[in-house]
Design a protein around this motif. Structure first.
Motif, PDB file in Angstrom:
ATOM      1  N   ALA A   1      -4.502   3.163  -1.497  1.00 43.90           N
ATOM      2  CA  ALA A   1      -3.959   1.923  -2.069  1.00 43.90           C
ATOM      3  C   ALA A   1      -2.440   1.962  -2.056  1.00 43.90           C
ATOM      4  CB  ALA A   1      -4.471   1.712  -3.493  1.00 43.90           C
ATOM      5  N   GLU A   2      -1.840   0.807  -1.780  1.00 44.98           N
ATOM      6  CA  GLU A   2      -0.408   0.611  -1.929  1.00 44.98           C
ATOM      7  C   GLU A   2      -0.199  -0.348  -3.099  1.00 44.98           C
ATOM      8  OE1 GLU A   2       3.455  -0.567   0.815  1.00 44.98           O
ATOM      9  OE2 GLU A   2       1.528  -1.510   1.228  1.00 44.98           O
ATOM     10  N   TYR A   3       0.686   0.005  -4.013  1.00 45.94           N
ATOM     11  CA  TYR A   3       0.849  -0.804  -5.211  1.00 45.94           C
ATOM     12  C   TYR A   3       2.297  -0.796  -5.664  1.00 45.94           C
ATOM     13  CZ  TYR A   3       0.886   3.630  -7.786  1.00 45.94           C
ATOM     14  OH  TYR A   3       1.195   4.878  -8.256  1.00 45.94           O
TER      15      TYR A   3
ATOM     16  N   LYS B   1       7.400   0.223  -4.262  1.00 46.19           N
ATOM     17  CA  LYS B   1       6.102   0.328  -3.610  1.00 46.19           C
ATOM     18  C   LYS B   1       5.710   1.798  -3.520  1.00 46.19           C
ATOM     19  CE  LYS B   1       6.322  -3.857  -0.778  1.00 46.19           C
ATOM     20  NZ  LYS B   1       6.258  -4.398   0.608  1.00 46.19           N
TER      21      LYS B   1
ATOM     22  N   ARG C   1     -14.324  -5.086  -4.434  1.00 40.85           N
ATOM     23  CA  ARG C   1     -13.404  -6.230  -4.397  1.00 40.85           C
ATOM     24  C   ARG C   1     -13.570  -7.122  -5.628  1.00 40.85           C
ATOM     25  NH1 ARG C   1     -12.383  -8.893   1.424  1.00 40.85           N
ATOM     26  NH2 ARG C   1     -10.668  -9.675   0.137  1.00 40.85           N
TER      27      ARG C   1
ATOM     28  N   LEU D   1      -1.263  -4.002  -3.817  1.00 41.00           N
ATOM     29  CA  LEU D   1      -0.915  -4.813  -2.651  1.00 41.00           C
ATOM     30  C   LEU D   1      -1.894  -4.656  -1.506  1.00 41.00           C
ATOM     31  CD1 LEU D   1       2.932  -4.093  -2.565  1.00 41.00           C
ATOM     32  CD2 LEU D   1       1.743  -5.965  -3.725  1.00 41.00           C
ATOM     33  N   ASP D   2      -2.383  -3.445  -1.273  1.00 33.26           N
ATOM     34  CA  ASP D   2      -3.214  -3.188  -0.103  1.00 33.26           C
ATOM     35  C   ASP D   2      -4.236  -2.115  -0.455  1.00 33.26           C
ATOM     36  OD1 ASP D   2      -3.211  -3.597   3.082  1.00 33.26           O
ATOM     37  OD2 ASP D   2      -3.636  -1.500   2.629  1.00 33.26           O
TER      38      ASP D   2
ATOM     39  N   LYS E   1      -7.585   0.213   1.135  1.00 30.43           N
ATOM     40  CA  LYS E   1      -8.435   0.680   2.227  1.00 30.43           C
ATOM     41  C   LYS E   1      -9.520   1.581   1.643  1.00 30.43           C
ATOM     42  CE  LYS E   1      -4.848   0.656   5.813  1.00 30.43           C
ATOM     43  NZ  LYS E   1      -4.070   1.485   6.758  1.00 30.43           N
TER      44      LYS E   1
ATOM     45  N   HIS F   1     -11.009  -3.100   4.343  1.00 22.65           N
ATOM     46  CA  HIS F   1      -9.553  -3.208   4.232  1.00 22.65           C
ATOM     47  C   HIS F   1      -9.230  -4.630   3.777  1.00 22.65           C
ATOM     48  CE1 HIS F   1      -5.320  -3.099   6.275  1.00 22.65           C
ATOM     49  NE2 HIS F   1      -5.258  -2.956   4.953  1.00 22.65           N
ATOM     50  N   TYR F   2      -8.513  -4.747   2.667  1.00 24.11           N
ATOM     51  CA  TYR F   2      -8.169  -6.079   2.162  1.00 24.11           C
ATOM     52  C   TYR F   2      -6.896  -6.007   1.339  1.00 24.11           C
ATOM     53  CZ  TYR F   2     -10.074  -4.567  -2.371  1.00 24.11           C
ATOM     54  OH  TYR F   2     -10.307  -3.903  -3.552  1.00 24.11           O
ATOM     55  N   LYS F   3      -6.322  -7.172   1.068  1.00 25.44           N
ATOM     56  CA  LYS F   3      -5.098  -7.296   0.273  1.00 25.44           C
ATOM     57  C   LYS F   3      -5.407  -8.179  -0.929  1.00 25.44           C
ATOM     58  CE  LYS F   3      -2.062  -6.902   4.319  1.00 25.44           C
ATOM     59  NZ  LYS F   3      -1.500  -5.586   3.950  1.00 25.44           N
TER      60      LYS F   3
END
Length: 521
Positions: free
Chosen positions: A313-315, A290, A200, A72-73, A75, A63-65
Motif C-alpha cells: 500500500a502507498e498512503y 507519501k 475493497r 492512495l494505492d 496491491k 490492484h486498485y486506488k
C-alpha cells in the motif's frame, strides 16, 4: 576402601564394544534407474537430494486506488508458496458453519491456535451455542480461544457468506468483548484493516463509532481508519492530527481547570477552521508525505493458503509528515495566543511558519466566537439594595435661605481662625490638556527597560547561554543568583503573565521575544 564400592564402577561391568570403522560416505550423485523388464531405453535421472522446488511468483491478484482516502494505492499479492496444513480446519469450518446447539454450559478452552479438532465434544457443543448467542447480540461468558476460532472462521470462509456480513460480525465481536479482553483491539483492529483492503471495503466508521479512535492508537496502519482525505471535520482525523503535532497545549501554563472548558470548546475548532480556509490536506503545502508499506495479511491469525496474501500500500502518512506536523503545532500555538488574549493574559507564544492568510483566518474565528476579554459580570445580590440603603443620606431637598446662612457661618469661622485676615480665594487653575494616548510598550521590551543594571546583565548572559558568567556577576555584586533570577521572573510575570527563565535558560517559547527586546534596550 570397601570392596562393595566396586558395585558402582559401571564401565567395568558393561560389555566391551567393538570399534568398527565409520561407513563410507553415500554417493548422492545422480543415478539412472530403469523401470520394467527388458526396456533398456526407459531411464530416468533422479535429481540431487535437496534441490528446492521453485517458488511461484507473488503475482498481483488485485490492484486498485481507493477514492477520497489517505490510502492512495493498494496491491493484493498472492502468497509465494502453497501449503495445506490448514485444509482440515477449512473442511471443519464449512461443516460446522451452520451447525447449532440450543443450550450448553460453559466449558473452558485454551489453545494458541484454536481449531475444531482440538476441542472435546462438550467444548464443541458450547462453541456452537455461544456462536449462536453472539449472532443474536448476547455476549455471554467465554474464553479467548472461542473468540479467535470464530474470527478464523470469518477470515477464511469466503464461500459461505458475503464480505460485508463477515466484516459486520467481526466488528460486533470486537465491540461485545473488548472490555473483557483488551488485546482484541490490537489483533482485530489489524485484521479488520486487512480484510477491508483485500475486499475493497471502506473502513467501518459507523459500526465502530468512538472505538475507532482507540483502534487508531494501537494499529500500525492508522491512516486506514480515516475515512476522508479532505474531511477535517471527521473526529478521528481531527484528533489524530492534533495529537501528533509538535506542541502540546495541555502542558501550557495557561491551561488549567478554569480555562480547560474554553480550550476544549475553541482550540480544535479554530485549527480546523483555519485549515479549511488556508490549507488543503490533498494539495496544500507543506503536503503529507507519501509512504510505502508491505504487510502480511492477517498476521498472527490462522489462514489457509487461499486466503494468505501480501498487501502493498502507498498512503499519506500523518505521523511521518514532519513539516505538516510543524504546521499544526504552529496553528495550535496561534490558537492559544488568541485564547490568551481573550483571557487577558499578556504573554504570547512564539509562532513561526504561518502565512498571513492563516493568521488572519485564526483571528477571524476568535473575533466571531470569542471576542474581547472574558470577564465575569458582577452578580448583584437581592440583599445589596437593602444594605446600601442604610448608608445613603436622607434627601430633604434644596433650601436657598439655609444655604446662605451656612455660607455666612463658614466665613465667620474663617475670620476667627485667621485673626480677621481673610485670604483671597485662589484663582481656579486652568485645565491641563490630557496627554495624547501613546502606544503601550511591548511586554518584553517593558521588562528589559524596567530591570536595573545587574538584573539586565544577568538576563543577557542567560539569553546567550552563559549561566556561569551570570552567577559570577551576581557574586561580584554580592547578590544571590537565585534571588536575582526570582526578581526577573517576578517582574516578567507582572508584565507578561508568565516567567521567562527556567533553570539556567530561557523558556523556549519566549526566546524570540526576549532576544528582540534585548536588541532594543
Amino acid at each position: 576402601m570397601d570392596d562393595r564400592d566396586d558395585f558402582w564402577d559401571l564401565p567395568e561391568i558393561m560389555p566391551k564394544r567393538r570399534h568398527s570403522p565409520p561407513p563410507p560416505p553415500a554417493d548422492t550423485s545422480s543415478a539412472e534407474v530403469s523401470f520394467g523388464e527388458g526396456v533398456a531405453d526407459r531411464k530416468y535421472a533422479i535429481p540431487h537430494k535437496g534441490t528446492p522446488e521453485p517458488q511461484r511468483r507473488s503475482e498481483v491478484i488485485l490492484h486498485y486506488k481507493p477514492e477520497d482516502s489517505l490510502i492512495l494505492d493498494v496491491k493484493i499479492c498472492r502468497w509465494p508458496t502453497e501449503y495445506d496444513f490448514y485444509n482440515r480446519f477449512l473442511q471443519d469450518a464449512e461443516k460446522y458453519y451452520r451447525a447449532k446447539c440450543d443450550e450448553a454450559p460453559f466449558v473452558p478452552f485454551f489453545s494458541y491456535m484454536p481449531q475444531y479438532n482440538q476441542m472435546s465434544l462438550d467444548q464443541l457443543r458450547f462453541y456452537l451455542y455461544w456462536r449462536r448467542q453472539v449472532g443474536h447480540g448476547n455476549f455471554i461468558k467465554t474464553d479467548y480461544s472461542y473468540i479467535f476460532l470464530y474470527l478464523y472462521e470469518l477470515i477464511n470462509l469466503e464461500s459461505v457468506s458475503t464480505p460485508e456480513k463477515r466484516l459486520a460480525a467481526m466488528c460486533s465481536l470486537l465491540l461485545g468483548y473488548r472490555e473483557s479482553f483488551r488485546s482484541l483491539d490490537r489483533y482485530v483492529g489489524e485484521w479488520i484493516c486487512d480484510f477491508c483492503l483485500i475486499h475493497r471495503l471502506p473502513p467501518p466508521v459507523e459500526i465502530l463509532g468512538d472505538v475507532r479512535d482507540e483502534l487508531m492508537s494501537v494499529v500500525t496502519l492508522r491512516e486506514f481508519y480515516v475515512p476522508g482525505r479532505n474531511d477535517v471535520h471527521d473526529t478521528a482525523l481531527r484528533d489524530f492530527i492534533l495529537r501528533n503535532n509538535t506542541y502540546k497545549y495541555e502542558n501550557s501554563v495557561a491551561f488549567n481547570e478554569k480555562t480547560k472548558p474554553i480550550f476544549d470548546a475553541h482550540l480544535i475548532r479554530s485549527v480546523v477552521y483555519t485549515l479549511e480556509k488556508t490549507e488543503n490536506i490533498r494539495d496544500g503545502e507543506p503536503s503529507l508525505l507519501k509512504t510505502l508499506v508491505s504487510r502480511t495479511a492477517y498476521n498472527g491469525a490462522l489462514c489457509t493458503s487461499s486466503v494468505k496474501c501480501r498487501i502493498d500500500a502507498e498512503y499519506l502518512s500523518l505521523n511521518r509528515s514532519y513539516r505538516f506536523r510543524g504546521l499544526i503545532g504552529s496553528l495550535v500555538k496561534c490558537a492559544e495566543n488568541n485564547i490568551r488574549t481573550a483571557l487577558g493574559i499578556k504573554s504570547r507564544l512564539s509562532v513561526s511558519g504561518l502565512s498571513d492568510a492563516a493568521i488572519s483566518a485564526m483571528k477571524e474565528y476568535y473575533a466571531e466566537n470569542l471576542p474581547g476579554k472574558l470577564k465575569k459580570p458582577a452578580v448583584k445580590k437581592p440583599e445589596d439594595d437593602i444594605k446600601y440603603a442604610l448608608y445613603e443620606a436622607q434627601s430633604t431637598g434644596i433650601d436657598p435661605e439655609k444655604a446662605a446662612l451656612l455660607e455666612s457661618d463658614s466665613w465667620e469661622l474663617t475670620r476667627r481662625l485667621t485673626d480677621g485676615a481673610v485670604p483671597e480665594p485662589e484663582p481656579e487653575p486652568e485645565p491641563v490638556p490630557e496627554p495624547e494616548p501613546s502606544d503601550e510598550l511591548p511586554p518584553y521590551t517593558a521588562l528589559c527597560r524596567g530591570l536595573d543594571g545587574l538584573h539586565l546583565s544577568v538576563l543577557r548572559l542567560i539569553a546567550s547561554g552563559d549561566a556561569s558568567s551570570a552567577r559570577a556577576a551576581c557574586a561580584r555584586s554580592g547578590a544571590l543568583y537565585d534571588a536575582v533570577i526570582s526578581d526577573i521572573n517576578d517582574t516578567a510575570y507582572g508584565l507578561t503573565g508568565d516567567v521567562v527563565i527556567e533553570g539556567d535558560a530561557l523558556i523556549p517559547d519566549y526566546e524570540c521575544d526576549v532576544f528582540d527586546a534585548l536588541k532594543e534596550v
